[in-house]
Motif scaffolding. Sequence first.
Motif, PDB file in Angstrom:
ATOM      1  N   ALA A   1      -5.895  -4.241  -4.356  1.00 20.53           N
ATOM      2  CA  ALA A   1      -5.865  -3.603  -2.955  1.00 20.53           C
ATOM      3  C   ALA A   1      -6.491  -4.672  -1.898  1.00 20.53           C
ATOM      4  O   ALA A   1      -6.979  -4.732  -0.569  1.00 20.53           O
ATOM      5  CB  ALA A   1      -7.619  -3.446  -3.752  1.00 20.53           C
ATOM      6  N   SER A   2      -7.514  -5.916  -2.190  1.00 17.72           N
ATOM      7  CA  SER A   2      -7.951  -7.318  -1.452  1.00 17.72           C
ATOM      8  C   SER A   2      -6.652  -7.268  -0.079  1.00 17.72           C
ATOM      9  O   SER A   2      -6.581  -7.630   0.595  1.00 17.72           O
ATOM     10  CB  SER A   2      -9.128  -7.926  -2.363  1.00 17.72           C
ATOM     11  N   PHE A   3      -5.508  -7.678  -1.202  1.00 19.01           N
ATOM     12  CA  PHE A   3      -4.473  -7.978  -0.494  1.00 19.01           C
ATOM     13  C   PHE A   3      -3.980  -7.278   0.920  1.00 19.01           C
ATOM     14  O   PHE A   3      -3.403  -7.497   1.660  1.00 19.01           O
ATOM     15  CB  PHE A   3      -3.164  -8.053  -1.768  1.00 19.01           C
ATOM     16  N   ALA A   4      -4.158  -5.651   0.216  1.00 17.55           N
ATOM     17  CA  ALA A   4      -3.658  -4.669   0.763  1.00 17.55           C
ATOM     18  C   ALA A   4      -4.655  -4.513   1.493  1.00 17.55           C
ATOM     19  O   ALA A   4      -3.823  -4.365   3.297  1.00 17.55           O
ATOM     20  CB  ALA A   4      -3.666  -3.187   0.337  1.00 17.55           C
ATOM     21  N   LYS A   5      -5.339  -5.200   2.234  1.00 21.42           N
ATOM     22  CA  LYS A   5      -6.518  -4.710   3.147  1.00 21.42           C
ATOM     23  C   LYS A   5      -6.070  -6.138   4.013  1.00 21.42           C
ATOM     24  O   LYS A   5      -6.326  -5.998   4.943  1.00 21.42           O
ATOM     25  CB  LYS A   5      -7.576  -5.189   2.600  1.00 21.42           C
ATOM     26  N   GLY A   6      -5.767  -7.245   3.432  1.00 22.41           N
ATOM     27  CA  GLY A   6      -5.664  -8.389   4.028  1.00 22.41           C
ATOM     28  C   GLY A   6      -4.714  -8.363   4.456  1.00 22.41           C
ATOM     29  O   GLY A   6      -4.764  -8.747   6.224  1.00 22.41           O
ATOM     30  N   ILE A   7      -3.439  -7.525   4.505  1.00 19.71           N
ATOM     31  CA  ILE A   7      -2.750  -7.419   5.203  1.00 19.71           C
ATOM     32  C   ILE A   7      -2.685  -5.835   6.434  1.00 19.71           C
ATOM     33  O   ILE A   7      -1.725  -6.003   7.150  1.00 19.71           O
ATOM     34  CB  ILE A   7      -0.898  -7.198   4.986  1.00 19.71           C
ATOM     35  N   GLY A   8      -3.927  -5.866   6.295  1.00 23.56           N
ATOM     36  CA  GLY A   8      -4.651  -4.951   7.455  1.00 23.56           C
ATOM     37  C   GLY A   8      -4.140  -2.933   8.026  1.00 23.56           C
ATOM     38  O   GLY A   8      -4.520  -2.564   8.498  1.00 23.56           O
ATOM     39  N   MET A   9      -3.857  -3.377   5.738  1.00 23.36           N
ATOM     40  CA  MET A   9      -3.925  -1.447   5.789  1.00 23.36           C
ATOM     41  C   MET A   9      -5.051  -0.872   5.213  1.00 23.36           C
ATOM     42  O   MET A   9      -5.650  -1.886   5.174  1.00 23.36           O
ATOM     43  CB  MET A   9      -3.074  -1.469   4.416  1.00 23.36           C
ATOM     44  N   SER A  10      -5.211   0.343   5.549  1.00 23.75           N
ATOM     45  CA  SER A  10      -6.340   0.756   5.902  1.00 23.75           C
ATOM     46  C   SER A  10      -6.687   1.265   4.042  1.00 23.75           C
ATOM     47  O   SER A  10      -5.984   2.755   3.577  1.00 23.75           O
ATOM     48  CB  SER A  10      -6.892   2.398   6.490  1.00 23.75           C
ATOM     49  N   VAL A  11      -7.158   0.421   3.624  1.00 16.50           N
ATOM     50  CA  VAL A  11      -7.607   1.066   1.941  1.00 16.50           C
ATOM     51  C   VAL A  11      -9.101   2.266   1.969  1.00 16.50           C
ATOM     52  O   VAL A  11      -8.306   3.418   1.431  1.00 16.50           O
ATOM     53  CB  VAL A  11      -8.675  -0.351   1.425  1.00 16.50           C
ATOM     54  N   ARG A  12      -9.648   2.223   2.667  1.00 17.21           N
ATOM     55  CA  ARG A  12     -10.263   3.132   3.456  1.00 17.21           C
ATOM     56  C   ARG A  12      -9.347   4.699   2.576  1.00 17.21           C
ATOM     57  O   ARG A  12      -9.400   5.585   2.350  1.00 17.21           O
ATOM     58  CB  ARG A  12     -11.106   4.019   3.989  1.00 17.21           C
ATOM     59  N   GLY A  13      -8.017   4.541   4.211  1.00 22.71           N
ATOM     60  CA  GLY A  13      -7.578   5.452   4.427  1.00 22.71           C
ATOM     61  C   GLY A  13      -6.692   6.217   3.356  1.00 22.71           C
ATOM     62  O   GLY A  13      -6.392   7.150   3.167  1.00 22.71           O
ATOM     63  N   MET A  14      -5.623   5.272   2.494  1.00 21.26           N
ATOM     64  CA  MET A  14      -5.676   5.481   1.452  1.00 21.26           C
ATOM     65  C   MET A  14      -6.258   6.168   0.327  1.00 21.26           C
ATOM     66  O   MET A  14      -5.269   6.923  -0.581  1.00 21.26           O
ATOM     67  CB  MET A  14      -5.038   4.022   0.912  1.00 21.26           C
ATOM     68  N   ASN A  15      -7.243   5.807  -0.152  1.00 28.73           N
ATOM     69  CA  ASN A  15      -8.348   6.223  -0.625  1.00 28.73           C
ATOM     70  C   ASN A  15      -8.763   7.756  -0.541  1.00 28.73           C
ATOM     71  O   ASN A  15      -8.491   9.270  -1.164  1.00 28.73           O
ATOM     72  CB  ASN A  15      -9.874   5.747  -0.159  1.00 28.73           C
ATOM     73  N   ILE A  16      -8.959   8.029   1.061  1.00 32.82           N
ATOM     74  CA  ILE A  16      -8.543   9.723   1.251  1.00 32.82           C
ATOM     75  C   ILE A  16      -7.542  10.540   1.001  1.00 32.82           C
ATOM     76  O   ILE A  16      -7.805  11.175   0.496  1.00 32.82           O
ATOM     77  CB  ILE A  16      -8.924  10.077   2.968  1.00 32.82           C
TER      78      ILE A  16
END
Lengths: 295, 306
Positions: B169-184
């Motif tokens: 998840a931290s890498f995903a955040k790093g490349i600009g993915m919205s982890v929050r959005g994915m969670n929702i």
Amino acid sequence: MTYSLWIIITASLVGLSCGIIGVFLILRKQAMMADAISHTVLLGIVIAYMATQQITGVAMLIGGVLAGILTAFLVQTLSSLKVQHDASLGIVFTTLFAIGVILISTSVGNVHLDVQHALMGEITFIPFTTIDLPLIGAVPKATALLAVVLLVVIFFIIAFYKEWKITSFDPALAASLGIPVLFLHYLFMTLVSVTTVASFDAVGAILVVAMLITPAAAAYLWTDRLIVMLVLSGLFGVLSAIIGYWIATALDTSISGSMAFATGCIFFISFLISPKHGLISKRVQPAKVSEEHVS
Amino acid sequence: MWSTLLQSNTLWVLSSTMLLGIVAGAIGCLAYWKRQNLMSDALSHAALPGVVVAFLIIQEKNLLLLVIGAAVSALLGAFLIQWITNASRITEDAAMGMTLSVFYGVGVMLLSIANRSAGGNQSGLNSFIYGQAAAMVRSDVITMMVLAAIVLFIILIAFKEWKLFLFDASFAKGIGMSVRGMNILYTIILVTTIVIGLQAVGVILMAAMLIIPAVSARYWTHSFRNMILLASFTGGIAGGLGTLISAAGSGLPTGPFIVLVSSTIFVVSLLFGKEKGIVIRFIQFKIQQRSSYVKKSLTADKGGAQ
């Protein structure tokens, strides 16, 4: 005594014994285990019914306790085989519950047991089956059973008070002191099963979970001392039983459902206004550096 | 048995339970790696008040509207679990236990009001809650199929993103993915799967449809893609076989048989699974034991010769 008084007494007994047991479920982080056991005791009760062909308190207790211990054992075994803990819980309880439902629908034939009754409970019927006790007179069977179970629960908690405390807060220390952690785990699961089976008639399988977990979780927000938490949780349990009964008569709806709803209300109020861990006090006071533990 | 199978309604039920097994297997893998296996149990119970409220408003059993009601209250439950866990010292499993039982209690309260007010009309509602696949009709199955297809599509289209989200998840955040959005998004498709499954297997056994195939698949493969394929496959098989067994007898419930088939598959996987199955591990252990024994005896021989 009058009909509604017996219902209130029965409900309060459920609230009290569940509240006390629930404290250790919260502290040992085994809340969902209560959910699992509350479902699997159904299988034990069905098998006890098939074996004895009648619904008696004792046979139900034995069947339910065996099913509860079987659940705890299977979950432990699967976890030791490196299945994720909550996954093993989910697999075990759904499978045992499914077997219970199949047995009910095929062989028992819906005579005295049906799934809906087991899940929702029927506290309104409790005052009709009574048993004569010396000194007190006619007492509803389920109420007498609950009172006995409450005494058993209190006895075991007082008898092993120190052991419960250490194994709940620091299992590693407990093991190094030579306290039989595994034995206590199974003893605790037995107590949970006994309480669940005794409360079954009154509140049903799923709502007993509300009575087990929610008052204890609310009490956990108010205090850091185990003994206070036990008293508070029992108190919240009784309080939600009474409030629940009151809501149910006001709206003319299910008593057990309203009791669960009342536990939810009590928790939510605690969640908002408790002096140490409530939302409002956190907003008012800046967070302290370290969070103390219950002692 | 074949005559019941050929009845058109049985075919509809069969296809819907198989489809449900497939979708639930796939979502179950996501839940497995998010370590939220029991979340499905909590959310399926939390759906109950929404179902009853939707029923009280529209006064008839319309699957799509009931599903929307269920989804709203399950999402509310998910939000509460998150909130309680984050904002207080209550652990996640206690928050889940509370949410599931209190929501269920509210549902039971509303249900007895609905039973009182709606007369004989509530029979469809009870089968919706306790799961009675046989009560499903064609329009229900079509609604299920559309929703299931949407869920599968969301999993497939963003497969790479899901993988990142679950495993790093931290890498995903790093490349600009919205982890929050994915969670929702994850919560939404989980809730959708749960609510479309309620009618087929019921509130309680829905968790099994999500958990068991994913855990079983784990014993056969290390690859996430294969795990999803396998879990969907075994979920579909369990759905189909369970329905066939319950259709063969009279008055047999569908949901419990699906769960039993599923757990049989799990036990087989636990014993004989290619990765870490008990039998395989035992054989590997024996081979290792023997080879080390042989080695030992060889060195002992050498030592004796010198």
